[in-house]
Scaffold this motif. Structure first.
Motif, short mmCIF file in Angstrom:
data_model
loop_
_atom_site.label_atom_id
_atom_site.label_comp_id
_atom_site.label_asym_id
_atom_site.label_seq_id
_atom_site.Cartn_x
_atom_site.Cartn_y
_atom_site.Cartn_z
N GLY A 114 34.97 50.94 42.92
CA GLY A 114 35.24 50.37 41.61
C GLY A 114 36.60 49.73 41.48
N GLY A 115 37.00 48.92 42.45
CA GLY A 115 38.26 48.18 42.36
C GLY A 115 38.06 46.89 41.60
N ARG A 116 38.89 46.63 40.61
CA ARG A 116 38.70 45.48 39.73
C ARG A 116 39.92 44.57 39.71
NH1 ARG A 116 34.53 46.44 40.87
NH2 ARG A 116 32.87 47.49 39.70
N GLY A 117 39.65 43.26 39.67
CA GLY A 117 40.71 42.27 39.56
C GLY A 117 40.66 41.26 40.69
N HIS A 118 41.34 40.13 40.49
CA HIS A 118 41.40 39.07 41.49
C HIS A 118 42.07 39.57 42.76
CE1 HIS A 118 41.97 35.17 43.34
NE2 HIS A 118 43.28 35.39 43.40
N ASP A 119 41.45 39.32 43.90
CA ASP A 119 42.03 39.64 45.21
C ASP A 119 42.23 41.15 45.39
OD1 ASP A 119 42.96 38.88 47.77
OD2 ASP A 119 45.04 39.03 47.11
N VAL A 120 41.41 41.96 44.73
CA VAL A 120 41.55 43.41 44.85
C VAL A 120 40.61 43.92 45.94
CG1 VAL A 120 41.20 45.63 43.70
CG2 VAL A 120 42.36 43.77 42.50
N ASP A 121 41.20 44.44 47.02
CA ASP A 121 40.46 45.02 48.14
C ASP A 121 40.62 46.53 48.11
OD1 ASP A 121 40.01 42.36 49.19
OD2 ASP A 121 42.04 42.43 50.00
N GLY A 122 39.67 47.23 48.74
CA GLY A 122 39.80 48.67 48.88
C GLY A 122 41.02 49.03 49.73
N ILE A 123 41.07 48.44 50.92
CA ILE A 123 42.24 48.58 51.80
C ILE A 123 42.63 47.18 52.25
CG2 ILE A 123 43.19 49.59 53.91
CD1 ILE A 123 41.08 51.80 53.68
N GLN A 124 43.81 46.74 51.87
CA GLN A 124 44.29 45.39 52.20
C GLN A 124 45.42 45.52 53.22
OE1 GLN A 124 46.90 42.71 49.57
NE2 GLN A 124 44.82 42.02 49.12
N ILE A 125 45.20 44.93 54.38
CA ILE A 125 46.17 45.04 55.47
C ILE A 125 46.74 43.66 55.73
CG2 ILE A 125 46.53 45.83 57.83
CD1 ILE A 125 43.99 47.52 57.55
#
Length: 331
Positions: A114-125
């Motif tokens: 349930g991640g919300r928003g522009h460019d929102v990833d669970g895990i962003q590396i």
């Protein structure tokens, strides 16, 4: 006889360190740091995950509570951290975890949903992060990717993870203008891509070793090799639903080249079920793809089978585990 990796990594809290197979094998996380205990599910403040993640010193982060941590912004993690969810059930929601210009990170046994928003990833590396191991995490339903690896981030292993209820699952390599992503190297093994639509993964420029994963019922394709990508697909199970094409190739032009090129896939002993079409390129193709033995000496791989498929369905994602004992910081 089915042989799975990591049979003994739960015997001691810090036994995870340096044990990943593949490109992320050097990740030690917070091996040499103190224990940091998360006592609060708050987004920030004393005893919170965010407080531990931003500290500059090495830490092995564990949880004394179970529940949901709702993030109001990306949670940035500094180098030499282990976020170890064994022994509790922690769900990350709202935003995700960001690994930016850091190294030696281990993330284990968490849920992301349930991640919300522009460019929102669970895990962003991104950018320029390395020596990372993501193990036994469940990821679903984010507005962008579940795991994105871009901007010269490399030497990463993703293992025993569950991916569901999502569209653009895993992007590796940002876009054709980021030619420095040629350095990217990622291993993905023993993961379950369960009805996710596409990008298992989609790769640009870099090298990815896929082995003993189970991908089923994708919505567009299973794996995509874009500009200059090299994918070595070994002993995976691809079970089609309505869409049958397993491997896709999207030609693009690298910013420093004139010609338009797709990537390449080498398939070795993969199992294609329910009419899944390998869709391998003819002519110059698989023989130009790297072999993992050029980069690491061993990995645990077995022929794909129904037994392996059933085990992957059970053993991926968050697990109900006892918290291992901690024998302390090694000397």
């Amino acid at each position: 006889m089915t042989t799975l990796p990591y049979a003994d990594v739960d015997c001691n809290l810090r036994a995870l360190a340096g044990r990943a197979e593949g490109f992320g094998r050097f990740a030690v996380g917070g091996l040499h740091g103190d224990l940091y205990v998360v006592t609060s599910l708050a987004d920030d403040g004393p005893g919170s995950l965010r407080e531990g993640g931003r500290r500059r010193e090495p830490l092995w982060i564990v949880f004394a509570v179970s529940g949901t941590i709702h993030l109001n912004s990306y949670l940035s993690v500094s180098s030499h951290k282990t976020i170890d969810g064994r022994g509790q059930r922690i769900k990350i929601t709202g935003k995700g975890i960001r690994l930016k210009e850091c190294e030696h990170i281990i993330i284990c046994n968490l849920e992301f949903e349930g991640g919300r928003g522009h460019d929102v990833d669970g895990i962003q590396i991104k950018p320029k992060s390395r020596h990372i191991w993501i193990d036994r995490c469940s990821l679903r339903d984010y507005d962008d990717g579940l795991i994105d690896i871009t901007r010269q981030s490399t030497d990463i292993t993703v293992s025993r993870c569950y991916f569901g209820q999502h569209d653009k699952t895993m992007l590796i390599g940002a876009d054709p203008s980021h030619v420095d992503d040629r350095c990217i190297r990622v291993t993905i093994h023993h993961c379950f891509f369960d009805g996710t639509r596409q990008r298992h993964p989609r790769l640009r420029f870099g090298k990815v070793h896929l082995y003993n994963n189970y991908t089923r019922n994708w919505g567009i394709y299973a794996v995509c090799a874009s500009v200059e990508a090299q994918v070595f697909s070994q002993c995976n199970i691809y079970e089609a639903g309505g869409k049958k094409k397993t491997f896709e190739y999207y030609p693009e032009k690298a910013a420093d080249k004139e010609e338009v090129r797709a990537g390449l896939v080498r398939s070795e002993n993969d199992l294609f079920l329910n009419g899944a079409q390998a869709s391998l390129l003819t002519g110059a193709g698989g023989e130009c793809v790297f072999h993992p033995s050029e980069h690491y000496p061993t990995w645990t791989v077995e022929p794909p089978s129904d037994t392996l498929k059933q085990i992957i369905k059970i053993c991926t994602g968050w697990q109900s585990l006892s918290s291992p004992s901690d024998h302390g910081v090694p000397k």
